[in-house]
Design a protein around this motif. Sequence first.
Motif, PDB file in Angstrom:
ATOM      1  N   THR A  57      -5.974  24.145  42.817  1.00  0.00           N
ATOM      2  CA  THR A  57      -4.723  24.876  43.029  1.00  0.00           C
ATOM      3  C   THR A  57      -4.655  26.133  42.174  1.00  0.00           C
ATOM      4  OG1 THR A  57      -3.588  23.574  41.335  1.00  0.00           O
ATOM      5  CG2 THR A  57      -3.439  22.781  43.609  1.00  0.00           C
ATOM      6  N   TYR A  59      -1.600  29.385  41.196  1.00  0.00           N
ATOM      7  CA  TYR A  59      -0.210  29.785  41.336  1.00  0.00           C
ATOM      8  C   TYR A  59       0.032  31.225  40.884  1.00  0.00           C
ATOM      9  CZ  TYR A  59       0.542  24.741  41.628  1.00  0.00           C
ATOM     10  OH  TYR A  59       0.499  23.417  42.001  1.00  0.00           O
ATOM     11  N   THR A  68       4.857  23.151  42.405  1.00  0.00           N
ATOM     12  CA  THR A  68       3.620  22.387  42.566  1.00  0.00           C
ATOM     13  C   THR A  68       3.255  22.324  44.044  1.00  0.00           C
ATOM     14  OG1 THR A  68       4.144  21.010  40.645  1.00  0.00           O
ATOM     15  CG2 THR A  68       2.465  20.191  42.168  1.00  0.00           C
ATOM     16  N   SER A  70       0.793  20.725  46.956  1.00  0.00           N
ATOM     17  CA  SER A  70      -0.021  19.536  47.190  1.00  0.00           C
ATOM     18  C   SER A  70      -0.270  19.407  48.685  1.00  0.00           C
ATOM     19  CB  SER A  70       0.663  18.279  46.648  1.00  0.00           C
ATOM     20  OG  SER A  70       1.906  18.064  47.304  1.00  0.00           O
TER      21      SER A  70
END
Length: 123
Positions: A57, A59, A68, A70
């Motif tokens: 991941t 950001y 978050t 997912s």
Amino acid sequence: QLQLVESGGGLVQAGGSLRLSCAASGGTFSRYVMGWFRQAPGKEREFVATISWSIYTYYADSVKGRFTISRDNAKNTVYLQMNNLKHEDTAVYYCAARIRLDIATMMSEYDYWGQGTQVTVSS
């Protein structure tokens, strides 16, 4: 042709939370890099978060530690959990899919887009 449908947007007070979902159909979901972007009124669409097939991941600095990303490949769905929301998070949030295996942060690097879902954070 992959199709993406976002849901979960709404109105929330500052400090609150929302979870966005993006359901995919028409393709092998697990092979796609998935991303979230957002566009505030009068501003350009900007990168929020991305997740690879291997669950790596990345950001944007503005959301790091609060959001978050997912994915659930069994459900063909990617999520964006948004906590401690701020007024400046108000925007239309878009889900996007990228055919290649490496993650990306630019709009032009994504191949499929959803229609967007509105998130409004009251101050």
